[in-house]
Design an enzyme around this catalytic site. Structure first.
Site, short mmCIF file in Angstrom:
data_model
loop_
_atom_site.label_atom_id
_atom_site.label_comp_id
_atom_site.label_asym_id
_atom_site.label_seq_id
_atom_site.Cartn_x
_atom_site.Cartn_y
_atom_site.Cartn_z
N GLY A 57 4.05 6.14 -7.94
CA GLY A 57 4.36 4.29 -7.53
C GLY A 57 3.23 5.13 -6.54
N HIS A 58 2.10 4.95 -6.61
CA HIS A 58 0.11 4.69 -5.89
C HIS A 58 -1.04 4.02 -7.45
CE1 HIS A 58 -0.79 8.79 -6.59
NE2 HIS A 58 0.20 8.88 -6.29
#
Ligand code: TYD
Length: 144
Positions: A58-59
Site C-alpha cells: 500500500g505504497h
C-alpha cells in the site's frame, strides 16, 4: 527480461541449477553493467511469518528500484501506475519481478509463511515512500 503491460515492471526468470535429488539453487547477479538486476543492490530484506490472507504494502517508491521474489510460497503482487493494474503471482522460486518506476503496490499472502525477498537499489529511506494513494495520484499527474 520480459516486459509487462506496465512500464517499469519487468519479469525475469531467475537462473537455476538442479543438484540432482537435492533441490535447486537459484541465483542472479546484479551490477550496473546490466546483468540480471541492472542496479547495484544496497539492501536486502525479506518478510517472514506472515499469515495467509494478509495484504501488505500500500505504497509506492519515488526513486527506489527493487527486485522481488518468493523463494517459498505464493504471493500476489497487485501493481498499478494509476492507468493500468496488473496482478503478478509469485508462486515459483525462480520467478522475479523488477520494479524500476514509482508503482503503487500491494502484496497478498496466498499461503501462510510465504517468504518475500527484496533486493533494493538504495538504503532504507522513509522519505522515498508515498504511502497515501491520493498523494500518489498527484505525484504521477505532476510527473514527479
Ligand atoms: P514497509 O516497507 O511499509 O513494509 P510492507 O510494504 O511490506 O508492508 O515496512 C514496514 C516497516 O519496516 C516500516 O516501519 C518501515 C520499516 N523498514 C525498515 O526499517 N527498513 C527496511 O529496509 C524496510 C523495507 C522497512
Amino acid at each position: 527480461m520480459q516486459k509487462t503491460e506496465i512500464g517499469g515492471v519487468d519479469l525475469i526468470e531467475i537462473k537455476r541449477i538442479e543438484t540432482l535429488g537435492e533441490g535447486y539453487l537459484q541465483f542472479f547477479e546484479g551490477n550496473s553493467f546490466q546483468k540480471d538486476f541492472p542496479y547495484e543492490i544496497k539492501r536486502i530484506y525479506y518478510i517472514t511469518e506472515t499469515p495467509k490472507g494478509i495484504c501488505r504494502g500500500g505504497h509506492a517508491h519515488k526513486a527506489l528500484k527493487q527486485i522481488l521474489f518468493c523463494p517459498y510460497g505464493d504471493i500476489t503482487l497487485v501493481l498499478s501506475d494509476t492507468k493500468k493494474r496488473i496482478d503478478i503471482k509469485l508462486d515459483k522460486p525462480n520467478k522475479a519481478v523488477i520494479i524500476s518506476k514509482p508503482i503503487w503496490r500491494e502484496m497478498r499472502w496466498n499461503i501462510e509463511n510465504s517468504v518475500l525477498c527484496v533486493g533494493a537499489s538504495e538504503y532504507y529511506d522513509e522519505n522515498d515512500y508515498i504511502r497515501d494513494y491520493d498523494q500518489y495520484i498527484e505525484y504521477m499527474k505532476r510527473g514527479k
